[in-house]
Design a protein around this motif. Structure first.
Motif, PDB file in Angstrom:
ATOM      1  N   ARG A 223       0.825  -1.211   0.000  1.00 18.23           N
ATOM      2  CA  ARG A 223       0.000   0.000   0.000  1.00 18.23           C
ATOM      3  C   ARG A 223       0.858   1.260   0.000  1.00 18.23           C
ATOM      4  O   ARG A 223       0.551   2.249  -0.636  1.00 18.23           O
ATOM      5  N   GLN A 224       1.984   1.169   0.733  1.00 20.16           N
ATOM      6  CA  GLN A 224       2.893   2.317   0.782  1.00 20.16           C
ATOM      7  C   GLN A 224       3.414   2.628  -0.624  1.00 20.16           C
ATOM      8  O   GLN A 224       3.419   3.765  -1.073  1.00 20.16           O
ATOM      9  N   LEU A 225       3.811   1.574  -1.321  1.00 16.70           N
ATOM     10  CA  LEU A 225       4.328   1.764  -2.677  1.00 16.70           C
ATOM     11  C   LEU A 225       3.254   2.300  -3.609  1.00 16.70           C
ATOM     12  O   LEU A 225       3.505   3.162  -4.440  1.00 16.70           O
ATOM     13  N   GLY A 226       2.051   1.768  -3.429  1.00 11.82           N
ATOM     14  CA  GLY A 226       0.940   2.222  -4.258  1.00 11.82           C
ATOM     15  C   GLY A 226       0.697   3.713  -4.058  1.00 11.82           C
ATOM     16  O   GLY A 226       0.492   4.465  -5.009  1.00 11.82           O
ATOM     17  N   LEU A 227       0.798   4.134  -2.804  1.00 18.14           N
ATOM     18  CA  LEU A 227       0.588   5.542  -2.476  1.00 18.14           C
ATOM     19  C   LEU A 227       1.681   6.408  -3.112  1.00 18.14           C
ATOM     20  O   LEU A 227       1.406   7.420  -3.756  1.00 18.14           O
ATOM     21  N   PHE A 228       2.939   5.948  -2.942  1.00 14.94           N
ATOM     22  CA  PHE A 228       4.057   6.689  -3.524  1.00 14.94           C
ATOM     23  C   PHE A 228       3.899   6.807  -5.033  1.00 14.94           C
ATOM     24  O   PHE A 228       4.177   7.832  -5.632  1.00 14.94           O
ATOM     25  N   ARG A 229       3.457   5.705  -5.618  1.00 18.53           N
ATOM     26  CA  ARG A 229       3.328   5.680  -7.058  1.00 18.53           C
ATOM     27  C   ARG A 229       2.303   6.710  -7.523  1.00 18.53           C
ATOM     28  O   ARG A 229       2.545   7.465  -8.448  1.00 18.53           O
ATOM     29  N   ARG A 230       1.201   6.757  -6.793  1.00 18.31           N
ATOM     30  CA  ARG A 230       0.167   7.729  -7.168  1.00 18.31           C
ATOM     31  C   ARG A 230       0.672   9.160  -6.974  1.00 18.31           C
ATOM     32  O   ARG A 230       0.460  10.023  -7.806  1.00 18.31           O
ATOM     33  N   LEU A 231       1.382   9.373  -5.853  1.00 21.15           N
ATOM     34  CA  LEU A 231       1.929  10.713  -5.617  1.00 21.15           C
ATOM     35  C   LEU A 231       2.897  11.096  -6.732  1.00 21.15           C
ATOM     36  O   LEU A 231       2.862  12.214  -7.252  1.00 21.15           O
ATOM     37  N   LEU A 232       3.743  10.149  -7.109  1.00 17.55           N
ATOM     38  CA  LEU A 232       4.739  10.441  -8.146  1.00 17.55           C
ATOM     39  C   LEU A 232       4.081  10.736  -9.486  1.00 17.55           C
ATOM     40  O   LEU A 232       4.562  11.556 -10.259  1.00 17.55           O
ATOM     41  N   ILE A 233       2.994  10.044  -9.753  1.00 23.80           N
ATOM     42  CA  ILE A 233       2.281  10.309 -11.008  1.00 23.80           C
ATOM     43  C   ILE A 233       1.741  11.740 -10.991  1.00 23.80           C
ATOM     44  O   ILE A 233       1.842  12.467 -11.975  1.00 23.80           O
ATOM     45  N   ILE A 234       1.214  12.132  -9.824  1.00 21.99           N
ATOM     46  CA  ILE A 234       0.707  13.507  -9.716  1.00 21.99           C
ATOM     47  C   ILE A 234       1.851  14.498  -9.879  1.00 21.99           C
ATOM     48  O   ILE A 234       1.743  15.492 -10.607  1.00 21.99           O
ATOM     49  N   VAL A 235       2.987  14.203  -9.220  1.00 23.85           N
ATOM     50  CA  VAL A 235       4.150  15.090  -9.332  1.00 23.85           C
ATOM     51  C   VAL A 235       4.594  15.183 -10.802  1.00 23.85           C
ATOM     52  O   VAL A 235       4.857  16.276 -11.315  1.00 23.85           O
ATOM     53  N   SER A 236       4.643  14.036 -11.479  1.00 24.08           N
ATOM     54  CA  SER A 236       5.045  14.055 -12.897  1.00 24.08           C
ATOM     55  C   SER A 236       4.094  14.925 -13.700  1.00 24.08           C
ATOM     56  O   SER A 236       4.520  15.689 -14.573  1.00 24.08           O
ATOM     57  N   ALA A 237       2.805  14.781 -13.421  1.00 25.71           N
ATOM     58  CA  ALA A 237       1.814  15.561 -14.170  1.00 25.71           C
ATOM     59  C   ALA A 237       2.042  17.055 -13.945  1.00 25.71           C
ATOM     60  O   ALA A 237       2.014  17.849 -14.889  1.00 25.71           O
ATOM     61  N   ILE A 238       2.320  17.421 -12.690  1.00 23.88           N
ATOM     62  CA  ILE A 238       2.519  18.842 -12.384  1.00 23.88           C
ATOM     63  C   ILE A 238       3.782  19.347 -13.078  1.00 23.88           C
ATOM     64  O   ILE A 238       3.782  20.416 -13.703  1.00 23.88           O
ATOM     65  N   ILE A 239       4.858  18.559 -12.994  1.00 22.96           N
ATOM     66  CA  ILE A 239       6.112  18.983 -13.619  1.00 22.96           C
ATOM     67  C   ILE A 239       5.933  19.107 -15.126  1.00 22.96           C
ATOM     68  O   ILE A 239       6.362  20.084 -15.749  1.00 22.96           O
ATOM     69  N   MET A 240       5.243  18.126 -15.714  1.00 19.16           N
ATOM     70  CA  MET A 240       5.014  18.201 -17.158  1.00 19.16           C
ATOM     71  C   MET A 240       4.186  19.426 -17.514  1.00 19.16           C
ATOM     72  O   MET A 240       4.460  20.108 -18.502  1.00 19.16           O
ATOM     73  N   ALA A 241       3.181  19.707 -16.685  1.00 17.10           N
ATOM     74  CA  ALA A 241       2.338  20.873 -16.963  1.00 17.10           C
ATOM     75  C   ALA A 241       3.172  22.144 -16.937  1.00 17.10           C
ATOM     76  O   ALA A 241       3.040  23.012 -17.805  1.00 17.10           O
ATOM     77  N   LEU A 242       4.069  22.235 -15.937  1.00 13.41           N
ATOM     78  CA  LEU A 242       4.908  23.435 -15.841  1.00 13.41           C
ATOM     79  C   LEU A 242       5.851  23.539 -17.033  1.00 13.41           C
ATOM     80  O   LEU A 242       6.051  24.614 -17.590  1.00 13.41           O
ATOM     81  N   ILE A 243       6.422  22.409 -17.426  1.00 14.11           N
ATOM     82  CA  ILE A 243       7.337  22.412 -18.577  1.00 14.11           C
ATOM     83  C   ILE A 243       6.588  22.883 -19.828  1.00 14.11           C
ATOM     84  O   ILE A 243       7.049  23.760 -20.560  1.00 14.11           O
ATOM     85  N   LEU A 244       5.414  22.303 -20.037  1.00 13.25           N
ATOM     86  CA  LEU A 244       4.664  22.648 -21.244  1.00 13.25           C
ATOM     87  C   LEU A 244       4.184  24.094 -21.193  1.00 13.25           C
ATOM     88  O   LEU A 244       4.128  24.777 -22.222  1.00 13.25           O
ATOM     89  N   TYR A 245       3.865  24.542 -19.976  1.00 13.64           N
ATOM     90  CA  TYR A 245       3.446  25.929 -19.827  1.00 13.64           C
ATOM     91  C   TYR A 245       4.604  26.863 -20.203  1.00 13.64           C
ATOM     92  O   TYR A 245       4.433  27.830 -20.938  1.00 13.64           O
ATOM     93  N   THR A 246       5.802  26.525 -19.708  1.00 15.21           N
ATOM     94  CA  THR A 246       6.970  27.350 -20.020  1.00 15.21           C
ATOM     95  C   THR A 246       7.274  27.314 -21.511  1.00 15.21           C
ATOM     96  O   THR A 246       7.582  28.349 -22.115  1.00 15.21           O
ATOM     97  N   LEU A 247       7.184  26.115 -22.093  1.00 19.84           N
ATOM     98  CA  LEU A 247       7.422  26.011 -23.535  1.00 19.84           C
ATOM     99  C   LEU A 247       6.432  26.889 -24.292  1.00 19.84           C
ATOM    100  O   LEU A 247       6.774  27.527 -25.285  1.00 19.84           O
ATOM    101  N   THR A 248       5.187  26.927 -23.803  1.00 21.36           N
ATOM    102  CA  THR A 248       4.172  27.748 -24.455  1.00 21.36           C
ATOM    103  C   THR A 248       4.474  29.232 -24.283  1.00 21.36           C
ATOM    104  O   THR A 248       4.369  30.012 -25.228  1.00 21.36           O
ATOM    105  N   LEU A 249       4.872  29.594 -23.048  1.00 23.91           N
ATOM    106  CA  LEU A 249       5.196  31.008 -22.808  1.00 23.91           C
ATOM    107  C   LEU A 249       6.292  31.472 -23.764  1.00 23.91           C
ATOM    108  O   LEU A 249       6.235  32.573 -24.311  1.00 23.91           O
ATOM    109  N   ASP A 250       7.308  30.603 -23.956  1.00 22.43           N
ATOM    110  CA  ASP A 250       8.400  30.943 -24.873  1.00 22.43           C
ATOM    111  C   ASP A 250       7.894  31.222 -26.281  1.00 22.43           C
ATOM    112  O   ASP A 250       8.508  31.968 -27.028  1.00 22.43           O
ATOM    113  N   LYS A 251       6.811  30.566 -26.643  1.00 18.31           N
ATOM    114  CA  LYS A 251       6.309  30.667 -28.012  1.00 18.31           C
ATOM    115  C   LYS A 251       5.131  31.613 -28.139  1.00 18.31           C
ATOM    116  O   LYS A 251       4.511  31.679 -29.198  1.00 18.31           O
TER     117      LYS A 251
END
Ligand code: ATP
Ligand code: MG
Lengths: 234, 403
Positions: free
Chosen positions: B285-313
């Motif tokens: 369960r601990q791993l499952g929780l971490f995995r879900r958190l990491l997926i959320i973190v990845s989504a946030i990081i990707m969103a920020l990256i894509l947002y920055t890429l968009t701002l540049d353009k």
């Protein structure tokens, strides 16, 4: 000269544009009426802050006027607060734009920048590719076709921008200080190009400029001050 | 003409770095999922490889893995009398942690019922099974032991005779196999001093009761080895493993034994269930929780990256709008880059994982189904992540080109 030569590419009446509101209110364009025929090249001059860029943005359907009426190619585009057409489509099909900066897409080559204008109007790649090369040749920058904008000189960039403006055979080309960033020799070359385009492509061309030495290339000069047109020569 | 790929080609270095970053993140997500699977699989294969049909354990305990169970070893013989039982043997399992060659070594020791069981059924990686009744062991190769290594355990020195592969306890430790007697000797190893004290205590107890007064010669027995004292009973094991004869109903045999007042019985599947609910469950369960958190973190990081890429353009996007490009073109540009970023990140995660996961301390099991669902998750978060950038791009006004 074709028959359509005498048809107006553009008719505008009673255009007013007000920026801001209350005590920050600026009336940038005040009750302006004008018309530009196909095949005609018109200069728009006037002191800084006179409202030239704003008027061009209204005519180019980039900004909506507060009041007035705009007719492009005999289609009512804007009438009394109401937009009558799909502005985005109208811009890509009827207009060519050139600005002080070329504003080319930096990650596309010169040829691709020209093709892009045609592809966003759903032209097949086969046709757009050929026409892009023709246009670059027409403007004397064919040998730069495969270069990215960062590799071009200011004059070359501006020629590519003109080629892009011509891509969809526009009825009207609006240009805001297109030669301001160029030296006088290249500046004059670009102005001569506009003249050639107006006469050969049968488009109405309206150019904002501060360069009075080039005014001899224009069919007509409009002077603007305080948001209003003063008088017209010729 | 595809704007997304043209833009990527133009900013290739940045794109590669960004996808490598996303890839590392997704690799951790993938690894977490793999460890989760590994825990489940370790628990299940342990029971599967041991192969008993029934597990007889101390009454009302969930032994021998989920909790401690102790039953007399002579139940082996008792259970053998039940109709349908083919064979039985005692099972001892306990974990030792010793320093060996300067490193900490953890082994979960399993007793084999010598001489019937020489560990020949174990999945071998090197060497062979046990050849004598004492002082030999077969260890899993994950322990980094080598055939021929000499390992002091209890009072004896054990020789590594063979290496297995994939024999991992549910706690992630390497397993080691030796005869049941040796395993018990290691488990109940006492120092000479504590044995001496224990024997003296027995003699003292003897003299405190009547029997000691009447039969003083018994003190000799009481002061000797405990195996020589019948009153002390037989040794204890953790469980008795039962094989049921073919043709007999395993459930029926289990019911029969379960009716006895002193033991509980689990089938193979029941034992697997106990492991999954018990020791493996919290880690899972601990791993499952971490995995879900990491997926959320990845989504946030990707969103920020894509947002920055968009701002540049943003200026280019305003220009595209000005020359009349449709929103779908701009939306496509951002979304395609998002999907490419996610897709390439996923591939990097997979390739990097193939290379790096074998060195993880716990087993990482990549299941095809898990990979597919992670791929779908990555696809979905790529699209979600692009929404922020798209929202900004849609707000860009063509008149921004003029300023
Ligand atoms: N986005 C805006 N918001 C508010 N006021 C504006 C905006 N753009 C222009 N103005 C104001 O409108 C007036 C006309 O500006 P405009 O840019 O049209 O003049 P211009 O004739 O093009 O001047 P220049 O020769 O310096 O380019 C100016 O007073 C300017 O400050
Ligand atoms: Mg201006």
């Amino acid at each position: 000269m074709s028959l359509s030569n005498n048809n107006p590419a553009l008719q505008a009446a009673g255009l007013t544009k007000i920026y801001g509101s209350g005590h920050t209110e600026v009336v940038a364009v005040r009750d302006v009426s004008l018309s530009v025929a196909r095949g005609e090249i018109v200069a728009l001059v006037g002191p800084s802050g006179a409202g030239k860029s704003t008027l061009l943005a209204l005519l180019g359907l980039i900004r909506p006027p507060n009041t007035g009426r705009i007719i492009i190619d005999e289609t009512v585009v804007f009438d009394n607060h109401q937009v009558k057409v799909n502005v985005r489509r109208f811009r890509r099909q009827k207009f060519g734009f050139v600005f002080q900066k070329a504003n080319l897409i930096p990650f596309l080559t010169a040829a691709e920048n020209v093709r892009l204008a045609m592809e966003i109007d759903d032209q097949p790649a086969r046709i757009s590719r050929r026409r892009a090369m023709e246009l670059l040749e027409y403007l004397g920058v064919a040998e730069r076709a495969e270069n990215l904008p960062s590799m071009l000189s200011g004059g070359e960039e501006q020629r590519v921008a003109v080629a892009r403006a011509l891509a969809n055979r526009p009825s009207l080309i609006v240009a805001d200080e297109p030669t301001a960033a160029l030296d006088s020799v290249h500046g004059r070359q670009v102005m001569e190009l506009f003249r050639k385009v107006a006469h050969e492509q049968n488009a109405g061309v309206i150019v904002v400029t501060h360069d009075h030495r080039a005014l001899d290339l224009f069919d007509r000069t409009l002077e603007m001050e305080d948001g209003q047109l003063r008088k017209s020569h010729n | 003409m595809n704007l997304a790929t043209k833009d990527i080609k133009h900013n290739f270095g940045r794109f590669v770095l960004t996808s490598a970053g996303i890839g590392l993140l997704l690799m951790v997500v993938m690894g977490m999922g793999g460890i989760y699977r590994g825990i489940v699989e370790d628990a299940v294969t342990l029971v599967e490889r041991i192969g008993a049909d029934l597990w007889v354990v101390q009454k009302n305990t969930r032994g021998p893995f989920a909790e401690i169970s102790r039953i007399p070893r002579d139940l082996e013989d008792g259970v053998l009398t039940v109709p349908g039982v083919e064979s039985t043997h005692g099972f001892v399992s306990h974990t030792v942690q010793r320093d060996y060659k300067g490193k900490s070594l953890r082994l979960t020791i399993q007793g084999l019922s010598w001489p019937l069981d020489k560990g020949l059924w174990l999945p071998k990686a090197a060497g062979r099974g046990l050849t004598q009744a004492h002082y030999e062991l077969v260890a899993d190769k994950s322990s980094r032991l080598q055939v021929g290594d000499k390992l002091p355990l209890g009072k004896e020195i054990f020789t590594v005779k063979g290496l297995t592969k994939g024999m991992i306890s549910q706690a992630g430790d390497s397993m080691a196999f030796m005869t049941l007697d040796d395993a018990q000797a290691v488990q109940f190893d006492l120092s000479p001093e504590s044995i001496r004290i224990e024997r003296m205590a027995r003699v003292n107890r003897l003299f405190n009761i009547e029997l000691g007064q009447i039969q003083p010669q018994m003190s000799e027995r009481a002061g000797g080895p405990s195996s020589g004292i019948p009153a002390l009973g037989t040794s204890m094991v953790s469980a008795v493993l039962v094989s049921v004869k073919p043709g007999y109903n395993i459930e029926a045999v289990a019911k029969h034994i379960d009716a006895w007042p002193d033991v509980s019985v689990y089938t193979k599947d029941g034992q697997k269930q106990l492991l999954l609910q018990g020791p493996a469950d919290r880690a899972r369960r601990q791993l499952g929780l971490f995995r879900r958190l990491l997926i959320i973190v990845s989504a946030i990081i990707m969103a920020l990256i894509l947002y920055t890429l968009t701002l540049d353009k943003l200026h280019d996007i305003a220009m595209l709008k000005l020359i009349g490009a449709k929103n779908s073109l701009i939306l496509g540009l951002i979304m395609q880059q998002a999907i490419l970023l996610g897709g390439i990140g996923f591939c990097i995660a997979y390739l990097l994982g193939q290379w790096i996961f074998p060195y993880f301390p716990r087993r990482v099991v990549l299941v095809r189904g898990d990979l597919y669902s992670l791929a779908i998750i990555v696809f979905v978060i790529s699209i979600l992540a692009s929404l922020l950038g798209i929202w900004r791009a849609m707000r860009a006004d063509p008149s921004e080109v003029l300023s």
